[in-house]
Structures are given as structure tokens and as C-alpha cells.
Design an enzyme around this catalytic site. Structure first.
Site, PDB file in Angstrom:
ATOM      1  N   HIS A 211       0.834  -1.193   0.012  1.00 15.00           N
ATOM      2  CA  HIS A 211       0.150  -0.092   0.210  1.00 15.00           C
ATOM      3  C   HIS A 211       0.957   1.334   0.122  1.00 15.00           C
ATOM      4  O   HIS A 211       0.414   2.168  -0.552  1.00 15.00           O
ATOM      5  CB  HIS A 211      -0.926  -0.018   1.234  1.00 15.00           C
ATOM      6  CG  HIS A 211      -2.156  -0.991   0.869  1.00 15.00           C
ATOM      7  ND1 HIS A 211      -2.086  -2.306   1.240  1.00 15.00           N
ATOM      8  CD2 HIS A 211      -3.283  -0.881   0.033  1.00 15.00           C
ATOM      9  CE1 HIS A 211      -3.165  -2.748   0.743  1.00 15.00           C
ATOM     10  NE2 HIS A 211      -3.877  -1.948   0.160  1.00 15.00           N
ATOM     11  N   GLU A 454     -11.076 -10.714  -4.441  1.00 13.10           N
ATOM     12  CA  GLU A 454      -9.760 -10.603  -4.215  1.00 13.10           C
ATOM     13  C   GLU A 454      -9.048 -11.808  -3.372  1.00 13.10           C
ATOM     14  O   GLU A 454      -8.065 -11.745  -3.064  1.00 13.10           O
ATOM     15  CB  GLU A 454      -9.432  -9.306  -3.810  1.00 13.10           C
ATOM     16  CG  GLU A 454     -10.287  -8.941  -2.522  1.00 13.10           C
ATOM     17  CD  GLU A 454      -9.944  -7.418  -1.948  1.00 13.10           C
ATOM     18  OE1 GLU A 454      -9.037  -6.927  -2.239  1.00 13.10           O
ATOM     19  OE2 GLU A 454     -10.506  -6.991  -1.080  1.00 13.10           O
ATOM     20  N   ASP A 478      -4.668  -8.138  -4.175  1.00 12.07           N
ATOM     21  CA  ASP A 478      -4.778  -9.131  -3.308  1.00 12.07           C
ATOM     22  C   ASP A 478      -5.096 -10.655  -3.863  1.00 12.07           C
ATOM     23  O   ASP A 478      -4.546 -11.513  -3.222  1.00 12.07           O
ATOM     24  CB  ASP A 478      -5.899  -8.927  -2.224  1.00 12.07           C
ATOM     25  CG  ASP A 478      -5.335  -7.915  -1.539  1.00 12.07           C
ATOM     26  OD1 ASP A 478      -4.461  -8.144  -0.651  1.00 12.07           O
ATOM     27  OD2 ASP A 478      -6.198  -6.928  -1.111  1.00 12.07           O
ATOM     28  N   CYS A 525      -9.640  -3.196 -10.458  1.00  6.78           N
ATOM     29  CA  CYS A 525      -9.273  -2.181  -9.955  1.00  6.78           C
ATOM     30  C   CYS A 525      -7.838  -2.367  -9.069  1.00  6.78           C
ATOM     31  O   CYS A 525      -7.341  -1.380  -8.576  1.00  6.78           O
ATOM     32  CB  CYS A 525     -10.376  -1.604  -8.895  1.00  6.78           C
ATOM     33  SG  CYS A 525     -10.484  -2.639  -7.201  1.00  6.78           S
TER      34      CYS A 525
HETATM   35  C1  PEP Z   1      -6.721  -5.039  -4.638  1.00  7.44           C
HETATM   36  O1  PEP Z   1      -6.576  -5.788  -3.743  1.00  7.44           O
HETATM   37  O2  PEP Z   1      -6.256  -5.151  -5.829  1.00  7.44           O
HETATM   38  C2  PEP Z   1      -7.179  -3.630  -4.297  1.00  7.44           C
HETATM   39  C3  PEP Z   1      -7.626  -2.672  -5.536  1.00  7.44           C
HETATM   40  O3  PEP Z   1      -7.215  -3.420  -3.120  1.00  7.44           O
HETATM   41  P1  PEP Z   1      -6.188  -2.755  -1.959  1.00  7.44           P
HETATM   42  O4  PEP Z   1      -5.164  -2.719  -2.865  1.00  7.44           O
HETATM   43  O5  PEP Z   1      -6.382  -1.691  -1.339  1.00  7.44           O
HETATM   44  O6  PEP Z   1      -5.920  -3.891  -1.208  1.00  7.44           O
HETATM   45 MG    MG Z   2      -7.528  -5.733  -1.788  1.00  6.62          MG
END
Ligand code: PEP
Ligand code: MG
Length: 588
Positions: A211, A454, A478, A525
């Protein structure tokens, strides 16, 4: 001497600047530049803290009971000696007077320098005094923050980096570009960066889709993570080039290398201007397919950039960023409602997909929580599990989102679902939130509800998800982590984190295909959506909704405009079934 350090490329571009090292400190440290008129005041703060801490240690020293272990007396004596140490005091004065660092920053900078000198000492006893020095500086910092200063302890283990205070990171008095080098920065730290003076950054740890890296990408400043020992090798004030495309840091570059990179920097600027012309061009493929390019945002203010880059909506508002850096006080319903409303208004009628809070794993709410990151946080109480464990907190978020939906088109997105019972509980709570608002006659709007796919269990139970949800959004960050058993934040296994693994491509393709057959929208996403190198493959697999950092939209759009989905489809199937999909991709 010029040398280079290799890490993982996470945010594109070239940054050239002087290194600012963030020392590791267990106390949150504010970093900001002071005005020359504040030098005296700042030096006084340090002197006062030193006198107060000295007084405390002296009192302790005098009151040590006779039967106490002799080491305690000796320890306190060492601390008194360090508090009077001229090398520490001199250095701190330099950072304040000559560099205009605030007192805390000056202290941690000098700590870093003196610590290195201790590390280089041959004498083991002297080397170990580094721990005492860290404790002394920590006591000073705690005193300055008004925190209780604890007794000297046996040497503690070093912890993560200091955190960043947005208010203080604004500097317009210096025109030398600065790049930040740190051992680690949490996503919460990175968030503070949004208004900082730094033009690039490097961390020793972290994976490509950690992140921290994700927030870095959203800042659109060149960044390299997983650079192992960069914070040890680079010295304060070294000139550094960060090549965010190649994941390389060049320290102490020669004039020829500098000129070469300055040229590359200008080229990148020209390319950026060229892409900017695509802002208002609709994202339609050569065979007439309309592709929806949506934005991932962390804060309501990010909608400005989303609109500027031509996003046709927000596909992922990571609401957890509203919950960070708040020292335990979570935003209440009203505060969240106002933030979501700002995002909805910011998108000027375009849809906004708000994901319910996803904390845990590598997104602790603050650094204290990070200290508890034992066991296996990625498999622990994270995302919807966290929300369902605290229904009253979750209900207040659901009410806030429902209320924001009265101001424009809002979608609700639920992260990390895996079990049917989690789905049922979520919908029950959503219903309860509506009833609570009805009872108080508070207006709210309609919501489309979507699930993030995910975790592999979700990707393998799609009919369940398609039955209950209006749309799906694939979180590949994820999905890759959990399918390939690779910690996305761990640079040591970053080479195995592979979006092109056949298992990932098949799960993604299957989700898109089953969603289309059920007549439901499927978005992607995760970071894959914003990688222009993967755009054609995802189009060929049938993806039509891509959600990414606003800064990636134009690059992806450029790929979309050059693509013919009908021609890409058979090729994408071949890639997906190949033993080595990356090699097969080259045969396009
Ligand atoms: C993902 O897991 O691809 C996602 C978009 O959520 P995050 O990166 O916030 O876990
Ligand atoms: Mg995620």
C-alpha cells in the site's frame, strides 16, 4: 564516488535531488522547515528538553536503591554523559541553524549520523552505546511532545520510521529539490506526503503492490521501494538520482550522468504534455468498444486529479485513508458523510464507488497498530472482517455512504468477502442502516452494491457473488497475493509476485466471462488495471471497466485507442493458456 542501488520500480519518472534521510525513531517525529527568525526559539526548545531530561536522569541516579543492579547506575551515567555530548549538540545546532530543520528533525538527523559512527567502531562496548544514544534522543523527543519519558531500558529493537505531519511538510523557502530516503514508510506516512516538498522517494522495504507503493504511485513522483539497504548507503545531503522507471538509485552521480538524466527528465515532460492532449478523447477501441477508465482515489480531494485526467468516474475510493493518522479517534458518521459528499460533488455527476474500510495487513491505522503486526496480518482481521467485528462502526460508515448517495450516483463496494455468511451479514447491516436513517427521517439515496473479488475463494464461487451483487470488482493486488501465497509487501519475494501467472489470468478471465454472461459489470481495480503493458491483454480477456490511479489513465487510454478487441481476443486466450504467458505476450 558514484554507485547505484537497485530496487523495485513503483512510480515512474526521474527525480534528481539531495537526500533527506528519515531516521528510525519510535516516537512520531514532525519534519518541517523553520523560518530563520525561529532559529533561537527552536534551539531553546532543545536546550529546555535537554535540561529537563538531564534533571530527571540525575534525580533517578540519586534515588537508585542501594540493592539495585550496578548496571542501572552505570546506564544512567552513560545517559547523562550523552546528554552533555558536544558532538550531538554541535550537529543538532548545525541542522537547525544552517539547514532550518525543526528541532525534532535535527535531533533524528544527527542521531542517524552519530549512530553510523558508533556502528563503525571496533570496540564492542562502544558500539553498543548506540542503543543508549537512541534512548537518550527518544527521551528528548518524548519530552518535546509532552509524552512521559520512560526509564532507560536495555537496548530496544529498532522500529519503523517516524511519521509525517502534513501541516509541517510545506516548504517554500528552499529551492534545492529534495528526495526522501527511509527504511520504511507506512501508507499513513505516505498520505502525509501528498503536500510535501519531496520530489521522489526510496524505501528499503516494500513490494510493488504494497500500500505504500500504491500511495506513492498516486502522488506521481518517482519512487523506488525494496531497495534493501539504501537508507544505510545513502548519506544525508548526497546528490541522488531516482530512476522510477528502472527501479534504480544513482548516488553521487558524475556531471555526465547528471546531464544524461536531466535530459531524460525533459523527455518525460514532453511525453506528459503529449499525453495530456488525450484528456477529452473518448476511450473507444478501433473496433468501437467503449472502455470505462475510472479512477482509484484515497481522499475526496483526489477527485480533482481524476477529473483533470478524464476519468469517467471513481472505481475505487479507498475509504480507509480517512481513518488513518487519527491517533485512535475514528471519523464519525457526520465526518465521513461530508467526506463522501465532497467526493461525489467533486466528480460532478459521474459515479463514485466507495469501498468500505479496508484496514489491517499492511494498512494499520497508525504505527502503534503496526507494532502488533505479528502472526499473519494479511490473513487476519482485515477489511470486511474488521467491519463485521465492529457492527456499530460499520453501521456508521454505511449510513454515511447511504446519505452521500443522496447527492449523486454512489456505488458501495465490499472488500475481501469470501463466505456466504459474510455476504448475508453485510446486507443485513445495510438494511439496518437504512432503517436507522428512516427512523430519524434522514434522507439517503439508492446504492448499487458490489463485491471485490480478491481472494481465491471468491473467484471460485462466482455464482454466489453474481446472485447477490449488482457488480464485481477484481482486486488483483490481493488476488495475486492470496493465490500465489506471496506477501505483497515483502520485497524478498517480490520476484514471485506475478500478475501473468496462468492461475491469475484464468481467475480474472473467468470472473469477466461469468459477469458478462450474468449481465453484470465487472471492473478491475488492482494495479494491473493501470499498467499500460497489460491493457491489451485485459481488453482481449474482455475487460471493459478499468480503475486505476488518475495518473495512469492517459497512458492506458493511449493503448485502448490503438487496440482492436476482436483481434486481441484469440491472442489473449493463447497467452492465458501458455506455460510462459510473458513470453507468449511478446508474440502479439
Ligand atoms: C486490490 O487488492 O487489488 C485492491 C484494489 O485493493 P487494495 O490494494 O486496497 O487491497
Ligand atoms: Mg485488496
Amino acid at each position: 564516488m558514484t554507485f547505484s542501488i537497485h530496487g523495485l520500480a513503483v512510480a515512474r519518472g526521474i527525480a534528481i535531488g539531495k537526500a533527506v534521510l528519515v531516521a528510525s525513531s519510535r516516537v512520531d517525529v514532525a519534519h518541517y522547515f523553520i523560518q530563520p527568525s525561529q532559529i533561537e526559539e527552536e534551539l531553546n526548545r532543545i536546550t529546555q528538553a535537554r535540561d529537563a531530561v538531564m534533571g530527571e536522569v540525575q534525580r533517578l541516579h540519586q534515588s537508585v536503591p542501594k540493592d539495585a543492579p550496578p548496571e542501572l547506575q552505570a546506564l544512567l551515567e552513560v545517559h547523562m554523559m550523552l546528554l552533555q555530548d558536544e558532538m550531538l549538540a554541535e550537529g543538532v545546532r548545525y541542522w537547525v541553524k544552517d539547514r532550518l530543520y525543526n528541532a525534532e528533525w535535527a535531533l533524528t538527523s544527527q542521531l542517524e549520523i552519530v549512530s553510523r559512527q558508533f556502528d563503525d567502531m571496533d570496540d564492542a562496548y562502544l558500539r553498543e552505546r548506540k542503543g543508549d544514544l537512541e534512548q537518550v534522543v527518544e527521551r528528548l523527543l518524548r519530552h518535546m511532545k509532552g509524552l512521559p519519558t520512560s526509564l532507560p531500558q536495555p537496548h530496544p529493537k529498532k522500529q519503523a520510521s517516524g511519521s509525517w505531519h502534513q501541516d509541517h511538510l510545506l516548504d517554500d523557502s528552499h529551492d534545492v529539490p529534495l528526495v526522501l530516503i527511509a527504511h520504511d514508510l507506512s501508507p499513513a506516512d505516505m498520505l502525509q506526503f501528498k503536500q510535501s516538498v519531496f520530489t521522489g522517494f526510496v524505501t528499503d522495504v516494500g513490494g510493488k503492490t504494497s500500500h505504500t507503493a500504491i500511495v506513492a504511485r498516486s502522488l506521481d513522483i518517482p519512487a523506488v521501494v525494496g531497495a534493501r539497504n539504501a537508507s544505510q548507503w545513502v548519506k544525508q545531503d548526497d546528490w541522488v538520482i531516482i530512476d522510477g522507471d528502472a527501479g534504480v538509485i544513482i548516488v553521487g552521480p558524475s556531471p555526465i550522468i547528471l546531464a544524461e538524466y536531466a535530459f531524460k527528465q525533459r523527455q518525460a515532460e514532453v511525453e506528459r504534455e503529449r499525453l495530456a492532449r488525450l484528456r477529452h478523447t473518448p476511450a473507444v477501441t478501433l473496433d468501437g468498444q467503449h472502455i470505462h477508465l475510472l479512477a482509484n482515489i484515497e481522499l475526496p480531494e483526489d477527485t480533482r486529479l481524476a477529473i483533470e485526467m478524464g476519468a469517467v468516474g471513481v472505481g475505487l475510493f479507498r475509504s480507509e485513508f480517512l481513518f488513518m493518522n487519527r491517533e485512535g479517534r475514528l471519523p464519525d458518521e457526520e465526518e465521513q458523510y461530508l467526506a463522501y459528499k465532497r467526493a461525489v460533488e467533486g466528480m460532478q455527476g459521474l459515479p463514485v464507488t466507495i469501498r468500505t474500510v479496508d484496514v489491517g495487513a499492511d494498512k494499520p491505522l497508525d504505527r502503534t497498530a503496526k507494532d502488533q503486526a505479528h502472526l499473519n496480518p494479511a490473513l487476519g482481521l482485515r477489511a470486511i472482517r474488521w467491519s463485521l467485528a465492529d457492527p456499530s462502526m460499520f453501521l456508521s460508515q454505511l449510513r454515511a455512504i447511504l446519505r452521500a448517495a443522496a447527492h449523486g450516483k454512489v456505488n458501495l463496494l465490499i472488500p475481501m468477502l469470501g463466505h456466504a455468511k459474510e455476504i448475508h451479514q453485510t446486507f443485513q447491516l445495510l438494511e439496518q442502516a437504512r432503517q436507522q436513517l428512516d427512523k430519524k427521517l434522514i434522507p439517503y439515496g439508492p446504492l448499487q452494491v458490489g463485491a471485490m473479488i480478491e481472494i481465491p475463494a471468491a473467484a471460485l464461487s462466482l455464482p454466489l457473488f453474481l446472485k447477490h451483487f449488482d457488480f464485481l470488482s477484481v482486486g488483483t493486488n490481493d488476488l495475486i497475493q492470496y493465490t500465489l501465497a506471496i506477501d505483497r509487501a515483502d520485497e524478498q519475494v517480490a520476484h514471485l509476485y506475478d500478475p501473468l501467472h496462468p492461475a491469475i489470468l484464468q481467475l480474472v478471465a473467468q470472473t469477466i466471462a461469468l459477469g458478462a454472461a450474468a449481465g453484470k459489470e465487472v471492473a478491475l481495480c488492482g494495479e494491473m488495471a493501470g499498467d499500460p503493458g497489460l491493457t491489451r491483454l485485459l481488453l482481449g480477456l474482455g475487460l471493459r471497466y478499468f480503475s486505476m490511479h488518475p495518473t495512469q489513465i492517459l497512458r492506458v487510454k493511449q493503448e485502448v485507442l490503438r487496440s482492436d478487441t476482436q483481434r486481441l481476443a484469440p491472442w489473449a486466450q493463447r497467452v492465458m493458456h501458455a506455460e510462459d504467458p510473458a513470453a507468449e505476450m511478446q508474440k502479439a
